[in-house]
Design an enzyme around this catalytic site. Structure first.
Site, short mmCIF file in Angstrom:
data_model
loop_
_atom_site.label_atom_id
_atom_site.label_comp_id
_atom_site.label_asym_id
_atom_site.label_seq_id
_atom_site.Cartn_x
_atom_site.Cartn_y
_atom_site.Cartn_z
N ILE A 182 0.82 -1.10 0.10
CA ILE A 182 -0.02 0.00 -0.20
C ILE A 182 0.96 1.09 0.24
CG2 ILE A 182 -0.20 0.13 2.44
CD1 ILE A 182 -2.91 1.06 2.36
N CYS A 183 0.45 2.25 -0.78
CA CYS A 183 0.99 3.56 -0.62
C CYS A 183 2.39 3.58 -1.11
CB CYS A 183 1.03 4.40 0.87
SG CYS A 183 1.39 5.88 0.83
N GLY A 184 3.49 4.01 -0.38
CA GLY A 184 4.80 4.13 -0.80
C GLY A 184 5.47 2.68 -1.14
N THR A 206 4.29 0.67 -2.99
CA THR A 206 3.70 0.36 -4.29
C THR A 206 4.86 0.94 -5.22
OG1 THR A 206 2.33 2.04 -4.63
CG2 THR A 206 1.17 0.20 -3.73
#
Length: 205
Positions: free
Chosen positions: A107-109, A111
Protein backbone atom coordinates in the site's frame (compact mmCIF):
# COMPACT_ATOMS: atom_id res chain seq x y z
CA UNK A 1 -3.21 -25.50 11.29
CA UNK A 2 -1.99 -22.04 12.29
CA UNK A 3 -0.92 -19.82 9.38
CA UNK A 4 1.28 -16.76 9.83
CA UNK A 5 0.89 -13.44 8.05
CA UNK A 6 4.05 -11.34 8.11
CA UNK A 7 3.84 -7.57 8.56
CA UNK A 8 6.95 -5.68 7.43
CA UNK A 9 8.36 -3.11 9.87
CA UNK A 10 10.66 -0.21 9.04
CA UNK A 11 11.22 3.36 10.16
CA UNK A 12 8.48 5.80 9.05
CA UNK A 13 5.93 2.96 8.88
CA UNK A 14 2.50 4.49 8.14
CA UNK A 15 0.47 3.54 11.23
CA UNK A 16 -2.95 4.13 9.67
CA UNK A 17 -2.52 1.86 6.65
CA UNK A 18 -2.32 -1.63 8.15
CA UNK A 19 -4.49 -1.39 11.28
CA UNK A 20 -7.75 -2.71 9.83
CA UNK A 21 -5.98 -5.64 8.20
CA UNK A 22 -4.00 -6.67 11.27
CA UNK A 23 -7.00 -6.30 13.58
CA UNK A 24 -9.14 -8.44 11.30
CA UNK A 25 -6.50 -11.15 11.00
CA UNK A 26 -5.69 -11.36 14.71
CA UNK A 27 -9.27 -11.03 16.01
CA UNK A 28 -11.03 -14.40 15.64
CA UNK A 29 -14.53 -12.89 15.97
CA UNK A 30 -16.66 -13.57 12.87
CA UNK A 31 -13.91 -15.65 11.23
CA UNK A 32 -14.57 -18.92 9.42
CA UNK A 33 -11.80 -20.70 11.33
CA UNK A 34 -11.09 -18.73 14.50
CA UNK A 35 -7.50 -18.85 15.65
CA UNK A 36 -6.12 -20.19 12.38
CA UNK A 37 -4.23 -16.98 11.53
CA UNK A 38 -1.78 -14.76 13.38
CA UNK A 39 0.36 -11.76 12.48
CA UNK A 40 4.12 -11.76 13.07
CA UNK A 41 6.33 -8.74 12.39
CA UNK A 42 9.50 -8.82 10.32
CA UNK A 43 12.25 -6.24 9.96
CA UNK A 44 15.57 -5.89 8.20
CA UNK A 45 17.08 -6.37 11.67
CA UNK A 46 15.67 -6.92 15.15
CA UNK A 47 16.37 -3.33 16.11
CA UNK A 48 13.30 -1.29 17.10
CA UNK A 49 11.72 0.83 14.38
CA UNK A 50 9.87 4.10 14.82
CA UNK A 51 6.57 4.59 13.01
CA UNK A 52 5.28 7.83 11.52
CA UNK A 53 3.15 8.15 14.64
CA UNK A 54 6.20 7.90 16.90
CA UNK A 55 5.62 4.35 18.16
CA UNK A 56 8.63 2.09 18.72
CA UNK A 57 8.09 -1.52 17.66
CA UNK A 58 10.53 -4.43 17.87
CA UNK A 59 10.35 -6.92 14.97
CA UNK A 60 9.71 -10.57 15.83
CA UNK A 61 12.16 -11.84 13.21
CA UNK A 62 14.41 -10.64 10.41
CA UNK A 63 13.96 -10.83 6.65
CA UNK A 64 16.79 -13.32 6.26
CA UNK A 65 14.96 -15.65 8.66
CA UNK A 66 11.72 -15.44 6.67
CA UNK A 67 11.00 -18.06 4.03
CA UNK A 68 7.97 -17.71 1.77
CA UNK A 69 6.67 -21.23 2.39
CA UNK A 70 6.46 -20.41 6.12
CA UNK A 71 4.09 -17.52 5.44
CA UNK A 72 0.52 -16.98 4.29
CA UNK A 73 1.23 -13.42 3.10
CA UNK A 74 3.70 -10.54 3.32
CA UNK A 75 2.13 -7.13 4.05
CA UNK A 76 4.13 -4.03 3.10
CA UNK A 77 2.66 -0.81 4.58
CA UNK A 78 3.55 2.63 3.29
CA UNK A 79 6.64 4.48 4.44
CA UNK A 80 8.98 7.36 3.60
CA UNK A 81 12.01 5.19 2.77
CA UNK A 82 10.51 3.30 -0.18
CA UNK A 83 12.75 5.04 -2.70
CA UNK A 84 16.01 4.50 -0.81
CA UNK A 85 18.50 1.66 -0.48
CA UNK A 86 17.12 0.97 3.00
CA UNK A 87 13.97 -0.47 1.42
CA UNK A 88 15.73 -2.76 -1.08
CA UNK A 89 15.68 -5.81 1.24
CA UNK A 90 11.89 -5.60 1.42
CA UNK A 91 11.36 -5.41 -2.34
CA UNK A 92 13.77 -8.30 -2.67
CA UNK A 93 11.72 -10.36 -0.23
CA UNK A 94 8.50 -9.39 -2.05
CA UNK A 95 9.98 -10.73 -5.29
CA UNK A 96 10.95 -13.94 -3.50
CA UNK A 97 7.39 -14.34 -2.20
CA UNK A 98 5.78 -13.74 -5.59
CA UNK A 99 8.19 -16.11 -7.30
CA UNK A 100 7.12 -18.74 -4.76
CA UNK A 101 3.40 -18.01 -5.37
CA UNK A 102 2.95 -16.62 -1.86
CA UNK A 103 0.85 -13.41 -1.85
CA UNK A 104 2.14 -9.92 -1.16
CA UNK A 105 0.02 -6.90 -0.18
CA UNK A 106 1.49 -3.41 -0.66
CA UNK A 107 0.00 0.00 0.00
CA UNK A 108 1.03 3.61 -0.63
CA UNK A 109 4.83 4.09 -0.85
CA UNK A 110 5.42 0.35 -0.87
CA UNK A 111 3.74 0.22 -4.29
CA UNK A 112 6.28 2.76 -5.53
CA UNK A 113 9.10 0.51 -4.37
CA UNK A 114 7.58 -2.49 -6.15
CA UNK A 115 7.15 -0.42 -9.31
CA UNK A 116 10.81 0.62 -9.17
CA UNK A 117 11.77 -3.04 -8.84
CA UNK A 118 9.75 -4.01 -11.92
CA UNK A 119 7.20 -6.01 -9.96
CA UNK A 120 4.26 -4.01 -11.34
CA UNK A 121 5.31 -4.23 -14.98
CA UNK A 122 3.12 -7.25 -15.75
CA UNK A 123 0.37 -7.13 -13.12
CA UNK A 124 -2.75 -5.02 -12.93
CA UNK A 125 -2.24 -2.65 -10.01
CA UNK A 126 -3.03 0.64 -8.33
CA UNK A 127 -1.29 3.13 -6.04
CA UNK A 128 -1.74 6.64 -4.70
CA UNK A 129 -2.08 7.98 -8.26
CA UNK A 130 -0.88 7.08 -11.74
CA UNK A 131 1.46 10.09 -11.63
CA UNK A 132 3.06 8.81 -8.43
CA UNK A 133 4.19 5.61 -10.14
CA UNK A 134 5.10 7.28 -13.42
CA UNK A 135 7.72 9.29 -11.54
CA UNK A 136 9.70 6.10 -10.85
CA UNK A 137 9.94 5.32 -14.56
CA UNK A 138 8.40 1.87 -14.47
CA UNK A 139 7.06 -0.14 -17.39
CA UNK A 140 3.59 -1.04 -16.16
CA UNK A 141 1.63 2.17 -16.63
CA UNK A 142 -0.79 0.52 -19.09
CA UNK A 143 -1.85 -1.84 -16.30
CA UNK A 144 -2.59 0.89 -13.77
CA UNK A 145 -6.18 1.04 -12.50
CA UNK A 146 -7.64 4.08 -10.75
CA UNK A 147 -9.23 2.06 -7.94
CA UNK A 148 -8.75 1.96 -4.15
CA UNK A 149 -7.31 -1.57 -4.20
CA UNK A 150 -6.46 -4.09 -6.93
CA UNK A 151 -5.51 -7.76 -6.76
CA UNK A 152 -3.77 -9.64 -9.54
CA UNK A 153 -1.96 -12.99 -9.42
CA UNK A 154 -1.00 -12.90 -5.78
CA UNK A 155 -0.23 -9.20 -5.54
CA UNK A 156 -2.53 -6.72 -3.78
CA UNK A 157 -1.87 -3.01 -4.24
CA UNK A 158 -3.74 -0.09 -2.70
CA UNK A 159 -3.84 3.66 -2.31
CA UNK A 160 -2.56 5.04 0.96
CA UNK A 161 -5.97 6.58 1.64
CA UNK A 162 -7.80 3.25 1.22
CA UNK A 163 -6.83 1.13 4.26
CA UNK A 164 -10.32 -0.41 4.50
CA UNK A 165 -10.27 -1.49 0.84
CA UNK A 166 -6.73 -2.78 1.39
CA UNK A 167 -7.89 -4.85 4.36
CA UNK A 168 -10.87 -6.24 2.44
CA UNK A 169 -8.60 -7.41 -0.39
CA UNK A 170 -6.33 -9.07 2.16
CA UNK A 171 -9.26 -10.78 3.88
CA UNK A 172 -10.54 -12.03 0.53
CA UNK A 173 -7.18 -13.49 -0.41
CA UNK A 174 -6.72 -15.15 2.97
CA UNK A 175 -10.33 -16.38 2.87
CA UNK A 176 -10.95 -15.32 6.47
CA UNK A 177 -14.66 -14.49 6.39
CA UNK A 178 -17.81 -15.78 4.80
CA UNK A 179 -18.93 -13.42 1.98
CA UNK A 180 -21.91 -12.06 3.92
CA UNK A 181 -19.71 -11.29 6.92
CA UNK A 182 -17.16 -9.49 4.78
CA UNK A 183 -19.91 -7.50 3.05
CA UNK A 184 -21.30 -6.42 6.42
CA UNK A 185 -17.82 -5.49 7.69
CA UNK A 186 -17.15 -3.41 4.59
CA UNK A 187 -20.53 -1.69 4.78
CA UNK A 188 -19.74 -0.65 8.34
CA UNK A 189 -16.14 0.50 7.98
CA UNK A 190 -16.02 1.73 4.38
CA UNK A 191 -19.55 3.06 3.92
CA UNK A 192 -20.23 3.94 7.59
CA UNK A 193 -23.53 2.17 7.18
CA UNK A 194 -25.06 1.15 10.54
CA UNK A 195 -26.76 -1.76 8.79
CA UNK A 196 -23.34 -3.37 8.57
CA UNK A 197 -23.04 -3.35 12.36
CA UNK A 198 -26.41 -5.02 12.84
CA UNK A 199 -25.61 -7.59 10.17
CA UNK A 200 -22.41 -8.47 12.03
CA UNK A 201 -24.30 -8.75 15.30
CA UNK A 202 -26.70 -11.17 13.66
CA UNK A 203 -23.74 -13.42 12.87
CA UNK A 204 -23.16 -13.82 16.60
CA UNK A 205 -26.59 -15.29 17.16
Amino acid sequence: MMRTVHLALYDTLADWEYGYAVAGINDPEFQKNPGSLAVTTVGATRDPITTRGGLRIIPDLTLDELRPHDSAMLILPGNDIWNTDAYAPFTGKAREFLDADVPVAAICGATGALASAGLLDDRTHTSNAAEFLEEVGYGGSALYRDEPAVADRGLITASGVAPVHFARAIFERLDIYEPEVLDAWFALYADRNPAGFYALMEQQQ
